[in-house]
Scaffold this active site. Structure first.
Site, PDB file in Angstrom:
ATOM      1  N   ASP A  95       0.850  -1.185   0.000  1.00  0.00           N
ATOM      2  CA  ASP A  95       0.000   0.000   0.000  1.00  0.00           C
ATOM      3  C   ASP A  95       0.890   1.241   0.000  1.00  0.00           C
ATOM      4  O   ASP A  95       1.638   1.469   0.950  1.00  0.00           O
ATOM      5  CB  ASP A  95      -0.858  -0.039   1.281  1.00  0.00           C
ATOM      6  N   ASP A 196      -2.910   4.585  -2.612  1.00  0.00           N
ATOM      7  CA  ASP A 196      -3.941   5.161  -1.754  1.00  0.00           C
ATOM      8  C   ASP A 196      -4.431   6.504  -2.318  1.00  0.00           C
ATOM      9  O   ASP A 196      -3.609   7.334  -2.739  1.00  0.00           O
ATOM     10  CB  ASP A 196      -3.305   5.394  -0.373  1.00  0.00           C
ATOM     11  N   GLU A 249      -6.657   3.596  -5.776  1.00  0.00           N
ATOM     12  CA  GLU A 249      -7.876   3.875  -5.026  1.00  0.00           C
ATOM     13  C   GLU A 249      -8.379   5.247  -5.467  1.00  0.00           C
ATOM     14  O   GLU A 249      -7.680   6.249  -5.301  1.00  0.00           O
ATOM     15  CB  GLU A 249      -7.615   3.881  -3.524  1.00  0.00           C
ATOM     16  N   HIS A 323     -10.985  -2.449   4.412  1.00  0.00           N
ATOM     17  CA  HIS A 323     -10.763  -1.982   5.779  1.00  0.00           C
ATOM     18  C   HIS A 323     -11.454  -0.647   6.064  1.00  0.00           C
ATOM     19  O   HIS A 323     -11.356  -0.146   7.175  1.00  0.00           O
ATOM     20  CB  HIS A 323      -9.255  -1.827   5.996  1.00  0.00           C
ATOM     21  N   ASP A 324     -12.097  -0.047   5.061  1.00  0.00           N
ATOM     22  CA  ASP A 324     -12.788   1.237   5.253  1.00  0.00           C
ATOM     23  C   ASP A 324     -14.303   1.089   5.229  1.00  0.00           C
ATOM     24  O   ASP A 324     -15.021   2.092   5.333  1.00  0.00           O
ATOM     25  CB  ASP A 324     -12.414   2.217   4.128  1.00  0.00           C
TER      26      ASP A 324
END
Ligand code: GLC
Length: 546
Positions: A95, A196, A249, A323-324
């Site tokens: 990431d 990200d 993302e 995870h969000d």
């Protein structure tokens, strides 16, 4: 292109497996569980950040891009992890959080100490002539997007937490540093990268107020420079590796922009995450609200994105969870009455689509949101801020809690449920976030008597053996059906009809005649004769191949 028949598993390292008893997951814990990961049949593992970080935003506030957080392990552990995964044919996807650094990062600290070179790495601006903040933008975690830059009277931009200072990508030195970070990890054997919030790096060279009443995200999202910066990064780093796999993302993005990000000719990224389909339970587009998901809107979005990326030659990342996000099983399924049926239906819906599926740890065993009862059970800064803002805005605490409970990111960050013990087999100590239903939902049970895990394994292997899934064209079927998502995939004379009921009650759908004597390729209910007017059981999924 290998990523078309790949499936990617996402691990939130902090919550996967703790090998030391401190209640926090670590690299050794992951290494010890590689046989489990390999048993899924996945091709890559995307790891959320495990770099040094003050953990204001759970590791997305990075203070050193090229080291391992000591709480998670050492560089030797990392090298061992890469080698051990590779021996199973599994690649590592790291990431890369390159839109912002932690304010503890050396660059920001040197900027604060007065070094002009590093001040130019960030967006540092004076207040407006009337004393107001440099722009009217708001932070995605609440409050203004500007914080005082030390004692200087100036402000620095933070689109996220004040501990996450935005980097100024107009500065060629920043872009060179970004490529250096990616190359550092490439030199350690990494071929996969997740970038990200990468579509906010192309802000205008002048930062301007959003006109009153308009969405300030438009002022910095998918800006014209993002494409040029991505091409430059591609050329200077991962693009030199024919085996690289990348995913960006993309926050609040559009189909058109995502076609450009992912068309192979553009040399930007392999694929993109977008989030529109996970906002169909946002009342008036606002996250912190309670709403049943709008299934027709969900269908429209999934169909439009599939068709749009297909027409433009782009490629999508397919996912329900990360995870969000709260667990999709609680949003779109029924974890109490139909855990198996709704978990498997949701899996089939995206694993048979055009794109690359992602499985978020625990999804494959049917993990659902924790049964928390007070705001103190939550750790995430976003959830705590949202609760306070909801109460300030006049909601009573009970309702504010219900809203946070339905949307909080911690819902998916609870520890992996390996077994039914108090620490869910995740830790011998006190977990940093509590699991709640490990007695019913855990890996040990799924591996011996469960039905969700085997279903996932089958879907993952089908993508490898079945070109109509990995390569086929996509065409929506019954787009106006209020309960059922359906589509047809086509490839070299083969066709696959996929039917997914999103309802906990029975419903009906017409099956085209030529599919009636097709092979039942995937199904989550016992076999039964097919009829032109087919009645579907709660959360039934069925894929017919001719
Ligand atoms: C991404 C991450 C999220 C993080 C944010 C800021 O959306 O997935 O966890 O808080 O970026 O880095």
């Amino acid at each position: 292109m290998t990523f078309k028949n790949s499936v990617i598993y996402q691990i939130y390292p902090k919550s996967f497996k703790d090998s030391t008893g401190d209640g926090i997951g670590d690299l050794r814990g992951i290494i010890d569980n590689i046989p489990y990961i390999a048993s899924l049949g996945v091709d890559y593992v995307w790891f959320n950040p495990f770099f040094p970080s003050p953990q204001r935003d759970n590791g997305y506030d990075i203070s050193d891009y090229c080291s391992i957080d000591p709480a998670m392990g050492t560089m030797e552990d990392f090298d061992e992890l890469v080698a051990a995964l590779e021996s199973h044919g599994i690649g590592v996807m790291l990431d890369m959080v390159l839109n912002h650094t932690s304010t503890d990062h050396e660059w920001f600290q040197r900027a604060l100490a007065g070094e002009k070179k590093y001040q130019d790495y960030y967006y540092i601006r004076p207040p407006q002539p009337d004393g107001s903040l440099p722009t009217n933008w708001v932070s995605k975690f609440g409050g203004p997007a500007w914080a005082p830059f030390g004692e200087t009277g100036d402000y620095y931009l933070h689109l996220y937490d004040p501990a996450q200072a935005d980097l100024d990508w107009h500065n060629p030195d920043v872009r060179a540093e970004a490529a250096k970070v990616v190359n550092f990890w490439r030199n350690r054997g990494v071929h996969g990268f997740r970038f990200d919030v990468i579509n906010v790096i192309g802000k205008g060279s002048q930062l301007l107020d959003a006109p009153l009443g308009t969405d300030d995200r438009k002022m910095y999202t998918d800006g014209p420079d993002v494409h040029a910066y991505l091409r430059e990064l591609n050329e200077a780093s991962f693009g030199q590796d024919p085996d690289s796999v990348t995913v960006g993302e993309m926050s609040s993005t559009s189909i058109g922009a995502c076609v450009e990000y992912t068309r192979p000719e553009n040399h930007e990224l392999s694929m993109v995450f977008n989030f529109h389909h996970l906002k169909v339970d946002y009342a008036d587009g606002r996250k912190w609200t309670l709403m049943e998901p709008d299934i027709l809107a969900l269908k429209r979005l999934l169909n439009d994105w599939s068709l749009g990326l297909q027409a433009g030659g782009g490629w999508n990342a397919l996912f329900w969870n990360n995870h969000d996000q709260p667990r999709a099983l609680d949003r779109f399924g029924d974890a109490d009455r139909f855990r198996y049926e709704s978990a498997t239906m949701l899996a089939a819906a995206i694993h048979l689509m055009r794109g690359t599926p992602y499985v978020y740890m625990g999804e494959e065993i049917g993990m659902s949101d924790p049964g928390y009862t007070t705001i103190d059970d939550y750790v995430d800064v976003e959830a705590r801020n949202a609760f306070a803002e909801l109460v300030d805005a006049g909601h009573d605490e009970e309702e504010a809690f219900r809203i946070v409970h339905s949307k909080a990111r911690d819902n998916s960050r609870t520890p992996m449920q390996w077994d039914s013990s108090a620490g869910s087999g995740f830790t011998d100590g006190t977990p940093w976030l509590q699991p709640t239903n490990q007695a019913e939902v855990n890996v040990a049970h799924e591996e011996t008597a469960g039905r969700i895990l085997p279903f996932y394994k089958r879907l993952i292997s089908l993508r490898k053996s079945t070109p109509v899934i990995s390569e086929g064209d996509y065409e929506p079927y019954a787009p106006d059906h209020p309960d059922v998502l359906a589509y047809i995939r086509r490839h070299e004379g083969r066709r696959l009809l996929v039917i997914c009921s999103f309802r906990g009650h029975e419903t009906e759908i017409d099956v085209p005649e030529d599919f009636l004597d097709g092979e039942v390729f995937v199904s989550n209910y016992p076999a039964r004769p097919l009829r032109p007017r087919l009645s579907l059981s709660p959360y039934e999924t069925l894929a017919l191949l001719v």
